[in-house]
Design an enzyme around this catalytic site. Sequence first.
Site, PDB file in Angstrom:
ATOM      1  N   ARG A 175      -1.016   7.918  -2.649  1.00  0.00           N
ATOM      2  CA  ARG A 175      -0.580   6.985  -3.714  1.00  0.00           C
ATOM      3  C   ARG A 175      -1.396   7.137  -5.005  1.00  0.00           C
ATOM      4  O   ARG A 175      -1.718   6.165  -5.679  1.00  0.00           O
ATOM      5  CB  ARG A 175      -0.657   5.513  -3.254  1.00  0.00           C
ATOM      6  CG  ARG A 175       0.157   5.201  -2.036  1.00  0.00           C
ATOM      7  CD  ARG A 175       1.669   5.323  -2.274  1.00  0.00           C
ATOM      8  NE  ARG A 175       2.352   5.161  -1.013  1.00  0.00           N
ATOM      9  CZ  ARG A 175       2.683   6.199  -0.210  1.00  0.00           C
ATOM     10  NH1 ARG A 175       2.428   7.449  -0.563  1.00  0.00           N
ATOM     11  NH2 ARG A 175       3.297   5.979   0.915  1.00  0.00           N
ATOM     12  N   GLU A 196      -2.930  -1.172  -5.246  1.00  0.00           N
ATOM     13  CA  GLU A 196      -1.949  -0.085  -5.431  1.00  0.00           C
ATOM     14  C   GLU A 196      -1.032  -0.434  -6.611  1.00  0.00           C
ATOM     15  O   GLU A 196      -0.641   0.417  -7.396  1.00  0.00           O
ATOM     16  CB  GLU A 196      -1.112   0.103  -4.158  1.00  0.00           C
ATOM     17  CG  GLU A 196      -0.091   1.237  -4.270  1.00  0.00           C
ATOM     18  CD  GLU A 196       0.603   1.540  -2.939  1.00  0.00           C
ATOM     19  OE1 GLU A 196      -0.075   1.531  -1.895  1.00  0.00           O
ATOM     20  OE2 GLU A 196       1.821   1.780  -2.976  1.00  0.00           O
ATOM     21  N   SER A 215       3.785  -2.615  -1.495  1.00  0.00           N
ATOM     22  CA  SER A 215       2.408  -2.729  -1.004  1.00  0.00           C
ATOM     23  C   SER A 215       1.462  -3.070  -2.146  1.00  0.00           C
ATOM     24  O   SER A 215       1.411  -2.360  -3.149  1.00  0.00           O
ATOM     25  CB  SER A 215       1.966  -1.415  -0.363  1.00  0.00           C
ATOM     26  OG  SER A 215       2.754  -1.167   0.778  1.00  0.00           O
TER      27      SER A 215
HETATM   28  C1  LIG Z   1      10.442  -3.590  -1.957  1.00  0.00           C
HETATM   29  C2  LIG Z   1       9.523  -2.453  -2.345  1.00  0.00           C
HETATM   30  C3  LIG Z   1       9.259  -1.443  -1.440  1.00  0.00           C
HETATM   31  C4  LIG Z   1       8.411  -0.381  -1.789  1.00  0.00           C
HETATM   32  N1  LIG Z   1       8.192   0.614  -0.866  1.00  0.00           N
HETATM   33  C5  LIG Z   1       7.449   1.671  -1.223  1.00  0.00           C
HETATM   34  C6  LIG Z   1       7.255   2.755  -0.312  1.00  0.00           C
HETATM   35  O1  LIG Z   1       7.757   2.756   0.817  1.00  0.00           O
HETATM   36  N2  LIG Z   1       6.483   3.801  -0.717  1.00  0.00           N
HETATM   37  C7  LIG Z   1       5.912   3.856  -1.963  1.00  0.00           C
HETATM   38  O2  LIG Z   1       5.250   4.839  -2.284  1.00  0.00           O
HETATM   39  N3  LIG Z   1       6.087   2.840  -2.826  1.00  0.00           N
HETATM   40  C8  LIG Z   1       6.830   1.767  -2.499  1.00  0.00           C
HETATM   41  N4  LIG Z   1       6.991   0.746  -3.397  1.00  0.00           N
HETATM   42  C9  LIG Z   1       6.297   0.796  -4.699  1.00  0.00           C
HETATM   43  C10 LIG Z   1       7.113   1.468  -5.808  1.00  0.00           C
HETATM   44  O3  LIG Z   1       8.494   1.467  -5.528  1.00  0.00           O
HETATM   45  C11 LIG Z   1       6.653   2.925  -6.035  1.00  0.00           C
HETATM   46  O4  LIG Z   1       5.291   2.983  -6.398  1.00  0.00           O
HETATM   47  C12 LIG Z   1       7.481   3.593  -7.137  1.00  0.00           C
HETATM   48  O5  LIG Z   1       7.195   4.971  -7.170  1.00  0.00           O
HETATM   49  C13 LIG Z   1       7.232   3.008  -8.520  1.00  0.00           C
HETATM   50  O6  LIG Z   1       8.207   3.522  -9.393  1.00  0.00           O
HETATM   51  P1  LIG Z   1       8.654   2.691 -10.679  1.00  0.00           P
HETATM   52  O7  LIG Z   1       9.623   3.508 -11.434  1.00  0.00           O
HETATM   53  O8  LIG Z   1       9.108   1.339 -10.301  1.00  0.00           O
HETATM   54  O9  LIG Z   1       7.260   2.617 -11.436  1.00  0.00           O
HETATM   55  P2  LIG Z   1       6.641   1.407 -12.285  1.00  0.00           P
HETATM   56  O10 LIG Z   1       6.290   0.261 -11.416  1.00  0.00           O
HETATM   57  O11 LIG Z   1       7.501   1.118 -13.460  1.00  0.00           O
HETATM   58  O12 LIG Z   1       5.289   2.129 -12.774  1.00  0.00           O
HETATM   59  C14 LIG Z   1       4.302   2.480 -11.821  1.00  0.00           C
HETATM   60  C15 LIG Z   1       3.281   3.394 -12.501  1.00  0.00           C
HETATM   61  O13 LIG Z   1       3.925   4.620 -12.833  1.00  0.00           O
HETATM   62  C16 LIG Z   1       3.806   4.864 -14.235  1.00  0.00           C
HETATM   63  N5  LIG Z   1       5.033   5.508 -14.679  1.00  0.00           N
HETATM   64  C17 LIG Z   1       6.315   5.057 -14.553  1.00  0.00           C
HETATM   65  N6  LIG Z   1       7.163   5.940 -15.097  1.00  0.00           N
HETATM   66  C18 LIG Z   1       6.417   6.976 -15.570  1.00  0.00           C
HETATM   67  C19 LIG Z   1       6.708   8.197 -16.256  1.00  0.00           C
HETATM   68  N7  LIG Z   1       7.967   8.542 -16.582  1.00  0.00           N
HETATM   69  N8  LIG Z   1       5.677   9.014 -16.584  1.00  0.00           N
HETATM   70  C20 LIG Z   1       4.401   8.677 -16.289  1.00  0.00           C
HETATM   71  N9  LIG Z   1       4.052   7.540 -15.657  1.00  0.00           N
HETATM   72  C21 LIG Z   1       5.057   6.704 -15.295  1.00  0.00           C
HETATM   73  C22 LIG Z   1       3.601   3.489 -14.865  1.00  0.00           C
HETATM   74  O14 LIG Z   1       2.959   3.586 -16.109  1.00  0.00           O
HETATM   75  C23 LIG Z   1       2.743   2.822 -13.809  1.00  0.00           C
HETATM   76  O15 LIG Z   1       1.404   3.229 -13.946  1.00  0.00           O
HETATM   77  C24 LIG Z   1       7.820  -0.335  -3.071  1.00  0.00           C
HETATM   78  C25 LIG Z   1       8.109  -1.348  -3.995  1.00  0.00           C
HETATM   79  C26 LIG Z   1       8.943  -2.403  -3.643  1.00  0.00           C
HETATM   80  C27 LIG Z   1       9.256  -3.467  -4.651  1.00  0.00           C
END
Ligand SMILES: Cc1cc2nc3c(=O)[nH]c(=O)nc-3n(C[C@H](O)[C@H](O)[C@H](O)COP(=O)(O)OP(=O)(O)OC[C@H]3O[C@@H](n4cnc5c(N)ncnc54)[C@H](O)[C@@H]3O)c2cc1C
Length: 310
Positions: A175, A300, A224
């Site tokens: 992560r 995280e 998480s």
């Molecule tokens: C119900 C639920 C279940 C989940 N299950 C999992 C799981 O099983 N496994 C897991 O790994 N995660 C899980 N997550 C967490 C989350 O979905 C992941 O971390 C996901 O990859 C975040 O993507 P996002 O687009 O929502 O990022 P955001 O929350 O919008 O951003 C997260 C980080 O990424 C950066 N970021 C976003 N886009 C870019 C870009 N284009 N370039 C550079 N940096 C960027 C942001 O600045 C921030 O630092 C879960 C979340 C929820 C709500």
Amino acid sequence: MTWPSLISCLPQVRGKYVENAPLADVTWLRVGGPAQVLYLPADEADLARFLAETPEEIPVTILGAGSNTLVRDGGVPGVTVRLTAPFGRVTAEDGARVRAGAAALDKKVAQTAAKAGIGGLEFFVGVPGLIGGALRMNAGCYDRETKDVLIEAAALDRLGRRIVVKADELGYAYRHSEAPDDWIFVEALFQGAPDVPEAVTARMDVITARREATQPIREKTSGSTFRNPDPPGTPDQRKAWKLIDAAGWRGKRIGGARFSEMHANFLINDGTATAADLEAVVEGARADILAATGIDLEWEVKRIGVETKT
Ligand SMILES: Cc1cc2nc3c(=O)[nH]c(=O)nc-3n(C[C@H](O)[C@H](O)[C@H](O)COP(=O)(O)OP(=O)(O)OC[C@H]3O[C@@H](n4cnc5c(N)ncnc54)[C@H](O)[C@@H]3O)c2cc1C
């Protein structure tokens, strides 16, 4: 909170600027203040020009689907970027590869791969974010992570220069990536393996069913909250949810915030929480766990913006 006008300091773009744009609506936790300016780039060239011409002292924050982000109540100073539809394309390519824009839903990558008879990317159906967030977080589930399937990623740096890097140059760990904080990912190329579409879809269905049974995926949550202290595969892996549970924080409330009864590492907003409530729950649990076990859990979830004093 309202901010002084910043738009006059920003370059002319083909995309859109919105001042004092609410961000709570576009994150899973549904809390927090506005972006001083929200920028929706028209396409990659527009974003590159924006980055090149925006004074470096103006903070630029990239937000994906907001599924791993807590926006603080005081809002986010500077410019918050959200990628738009032109960044959301997903295509299957020869050699069992999938190319995806950074604004593509992870789920769409899994679905496109399945349809094209490409296996190995089905874990993406279990992560509710966008590909940019997956590249930053090394998202994964059920023993597979982004780094396992990534060939290369393209990003724009703070000066708008396009950089293409191989997966092993991104310093991936559980992560975590070492990609510079100011990079905005715009595209990724993934490697799968030839497979039977129905078999891939069946494995995706198993992942979806497992998640629905074990995670509060219909709540206002951010997945998480803490990284597990040990990465997957560690013998007798210490898990954050067990530590939260043992410290008595499962379901314990501060305002409208609590850890889920269903999955103790998932933070929940019952609809009335502030970002401060949510942070208070997490920090309360963290302090109790540290005192009881000596384990200092790491967030995280990413926190952005300004705290408000209550
Ligand atoms: C119900 C639920 C279940 C989940 N299950 C999992 C799981 O099983 N496994 C897991 O790994 N995660 C899980 N997550 C967490 C989350 O979905 C992941 O971390 C996901 O990859 C975040 O993507 P996002 O687009 O929502 O990022 P955001 O929350 O919008 O951003 C997260 C980080 O990424 C950066 N970021 C976003 N886009 C870019 C870009 N284009 N370039 C550079 N940096 C960027 C942001 O600045 C921030 O630092 C879960 C979340 C929820 C709500």
